[in-house]
Write an enzyme that holds these catalytic residues in place. Structure first.
Site, PDB file in Angstrom:
ATOM      1  N   ASN A  12       0.875  -1.176   0.000  1.00 18.46           N
ATOM      2  CA  ASN A  12       0.000   0.000   0.000  1.00 18.46           C
ATOM      3  C   ASN A  12       0.910   1.223   0.000  1.00 18.46           C
ATOM      4  O   ASN A  12       1.509   1.541   1.021  1.00 18.46           O
ATOM      5  CB  ASN A  12      -0.902  -0.036   1.238  1.00 18.46           C
ATOM      6  CG  ASN A  12      -1.716   1.236   1.401  1.00 18.46           C
ATOM      7  OD1 ASN A  12      -1.795   2.063   0.497  1.00 18.46           O
ATOM      8  ND2 ASN A  12      -2.337   1.402   2.569  1.00 18.46           N
ATOM      9  N   LYS A  14       0.173   4.344  -0.290  1.00 19.40           N
ATOM     10  CA  LYS A  14      -0.391   5.574   0.281  1.00 19.40           C
ATOM     11  C   LYS A  14      -0.073   6.766  -0.638  1.00 19.40           C
ATOM     12  O   LYS A  14      -0.116   6.613  -1.856  1.00 19.40           O
ATOM     13  CB  LYS A  14       0.113   5.766   1.713  1.00 19.40           C
ATOM     14  CG  LYS A  14      -0.123   4.484   2.543  1.00 19.40           C
ATOM     15  CD  LYS A  14       0.102   4.619   3.997  1.00 19.40           C
ATOM     16  CE  LYS A  14      -0.154   3.270   4.666  1.00 19.40           C
ATOM     17  NZ  LYS A  14      -0.054   3.308   6.099  1.00 19.40           N
ATOM     18  N   HIS A  97      -9.567   1.306   4.719  1.00 17.47           N
ATOM     19  CA  HIS A  97      -8.278   1.387   5.416  1.00 17.47           C
ATOM     20  C   HIS A  97      -8.445   2.289   6.638  1.00 17.47           C
ATOM     21  O   HIS A  97      -9.213   3.251   6.600  1.00 17.47           O
ATOM     22  CB  HIS A  97      -7.218   1.953   4.471  1.00 17.47           C
ATOM     23  CG  HIS A  97      -5.842   1.896   5.069  1.00 17.47           C
ATOM     24  ND1 HIS A  97      -5.390   2.846   5.946  1.00 17.47           N
ATOM     25  CD2 HIS A  97      -4.853   0.975   4.950  1.00 17.47           C
ATOM     26  CE1 HIS A  97      -4.160   2.518   6.340  1.00 17.47           C
ATOM     27  NE2 HIS A  97      -3.813   1.385   5.740  1.00 17.47           N
ATOM     28  N   GLU A  99      -6.761   4.617   7.803  1.00 15.22           N
ATOM     29  CA  GLU A  99      -6.553   6.049   7.545  1.00 15.22           C
ATOM     30  C   GLU A  99      -7.792   6.677   6.906  1.00 15.22           C
ATOM     31  O   GLU A  99      -8.105   7.841   7.142  1.00 15.22           O
ATOM     32  CB  GLU A  99      -5.294   6.242   6.678  1.00 15.22           C
ATOM     33  CG  GLU A  99      -4.040   6.053   7.527  1.00 15.22           C
ATOM     34  CD  GLU A  99      -2.841   5.499   6.791  1.00 15.22           C
ATOM     35  OE1 GLU A  99      -2.779   5.584   5.556  1.00 15.22           O
ATOM     36  OE2 GLU A  99      -1.945   4.956   7.478  1.00 15.22           O
ATOM     37  N   GLU A 169      -5.950  -5.226  10.264  1.00 12.91           N
ATOM     38  CA  GLU A 169      -4.895  -4.253  10.529  1.00 12.91           C
ATOM     39  C   GLU A 169      -5.193  -3.513  11.834  1.00 12.91           C
ATOM     40  O   GLU A 169      -5.945  -2.522  11.830  1.00 12.91           O
ATOM     41  CB  GLU A 169      -4.813  -3.228   9.398  1.00 12.91           C
ATOM     42  CG  GLU A 169      -4.415  -3.808   8.063  1.00 12.91           C
ATOM     43  CD  GLU A 169      -3.751  -2.761   7.169  1.00 12.91           C
ATOM     44  OE1 GLU A 169      -2.592  -2.972   6.805  1.00 12.91           O
ATOM     45  OE2 GLU A 169      -4.378  -1.729   6.886  1.00 12.91           O
ATOM     46  N   GLY A 175       2.206   1.742  10.913  1.00 13.29           N
ATOM     47  CA  GLY A 175       3.215   2.797  10.841  1.00 13.29           C
ATOM     48  C   GLY A 175       3.893   3.108  12.158  1.00 13.29           C
ATOM     49  O   GLY A 175       4.533   4.151  12.292  1.00 13.29           O
ATOM     50  N   SER A 215       3.029  -2.650  10.416  1.00 11.48           N
ATOM     51  CA  SER A 215       4.469  -2.769  10.701  1.00 11.48           C
ATOM     52  C   SER A 215       5.064  -4.113  10.271  1.00 11.48           C
ATOM     53  O   SER A 215       5.893  -4.686  10.981  1.00 11.48           O
ATOM     54  CB  SER A 215       4.733  -2.487  12.189  1.00 11.48           C
ATOM     55  OG  SER A 215       4.387  -1.144  12.495  1.00 11.48           O
TER      56      SER A 215
HETATM   57  P1  PGA Z   1       2.664  -0.101   7.737  1.00 10.84           P
HETATM   58  O1  PGA Z   1       1.239   0.217   7.108  1.00 10.84           O
HETATM   59  O2  PGA Z   1       3.164  -1.393   7.106  1.00 10.84           O
HETATM   60  O3  PGA Z   1       3.523   1.077   7.356  1.00 10.84           O
HETATM   61  O4  PGA Z   1       2.488  -0.258   9.206  1.00 10.84           O
HETATM   62  C1  PGA Z   1       0.296  -0.806   6.860  1.00 10.84           C
HETATM   63  C2  PGA Z   1      -0.927  -0.241   6.197  1.00 10.84           C
HETATM   64  O5  PGA Z   1      -1.267   0.922   6.426  1.00 10.84           O
HETATM   65  O6  PGA Z   1      -1.610  -0.946   5.417  1.00 10.84           O
END
Ligand code: PGA
Length: 255
Positions: A12, A14, A97, A99, A169, A175, A215
């Site tokens: 992903n 982003k 997601h 976010e 998730e 993150g 992560s």
């Molecule tokens: P990350 O993000 O691997 O940077 O923790 C995962 C995601 O947002 O799908």
């Protein structure tokens, strides 16, 4: 009886990468993953879908989007429709997601409309669910997952469910460098499979691909993928560099 499920590792991106950066990445990723039995998905920015999909043609990389509107078309300034994503070469779309849910206040009801639209237009949805740190501290994880799962997938038929990918998730793991333990992920994936079995039946629950995200790095990918109910990974930060993403795809050769 446990079904043999496809292994799907998705990146992903982003809000990262220009067209030139994306094309270069895809071009260089193709030879690195030639021998891999894993399906590789890349969810890229809208501007990059067409050039990345053109570059990925004939390879085992699937290009997709990170969001879409639930309407077919209309006066919705700044939005994008499923048909447009398909037209540009997208084969899948990430929906719900964290976010989107938290920064852009998307409810499970809205995610559900998007999921049904994506399915009706032939775009494979990766549907994300996950609890926040405070929901977890309150002991509400399972309740939150069950609600998000059932509401986001309401009205989806058993046949359509075979095209859905679910991504667990935990919000606190995204993150932060603080991944869930593989044991925790396995337990939550099992719980999700049970919720799915209750509504869509045992067959669907055994067939659906469930990814873990939050992560994921080369150092922990294998431990997650070794778990029976973890069928894939949704990778944010570590999907932005060729080296780390291809090492995750080749998780089986990591010690
Ligand atoms: P990350 O993000 O691997 O940077 O923790 C995962 C995601 O947002 O799908």
């Amino acid at each position: 009886m446990t079904a043999v499920r496809q292994k799907i590792i998705a990146g992903n991106w982003k809000m990262y990468k220009t067209i030139a950066e994306a094309v270069d990445f895809v071009k260089n990723l193709i030879p690195l993953i030639k021998e891999s039995p894993v399906s590789v998905y890349l969810a890229v920015p809208f501007t990059v879908i067409k050039p990345a999909a053109d570059q990925a043609k004939g390879s085992s990389i699937f290009i997709g989007a990170q969001n879409m509107n639930d309407a077919s078309e209309g006066a919705f300034t700044g939005e994008i429709a499923a048909r447009m994503l398909k037209d540009a070469g997208a084969q899948f779309v990430i929906l719900g997601h964290s976010e989107r849910r938290h920064l852009f206040h998307e409810s499970s009801e809205l995610v559900n409309k998007k999921v049904r639209k994506a399915l009706s237009e032939g775009l494979q949805p990766i549907v994300c669910i996950g609890e926040t740190a405070s929901e977890r501290a309150d002991g509400a994880t399972e309740k939150v997952l069950q609600e998000q799962l059932l509401q986001s997938l309401a009205g989806v038929s058993a046949l359509e469910m075979k095209h859905v990918i679910l991504a667990y998730e935990p919000v606190w793991a995204i993150g932060t460098g603080q991944a869930a333990t593989p044991e925790d992920a396995e337990a939550m994936h099992r719980f999700c499979r049970k919720c799915i079995a209750d509504v869509w039946g045992e067959d669907v629950s055994q067939q659906i691909v469930i990814q873990y995200g939050g992560s994921v790095k080369p150092a922990n990918a294998k431990a997650f993928m070794d778990k029976e109910d973890v069928d894939g990974l949704l990778v944010g930060g570590a999907s932005l560099t060729l080296d780390t993403f291809s090492n995750i795809i080749h998780y089986h050769s990591q010690s």
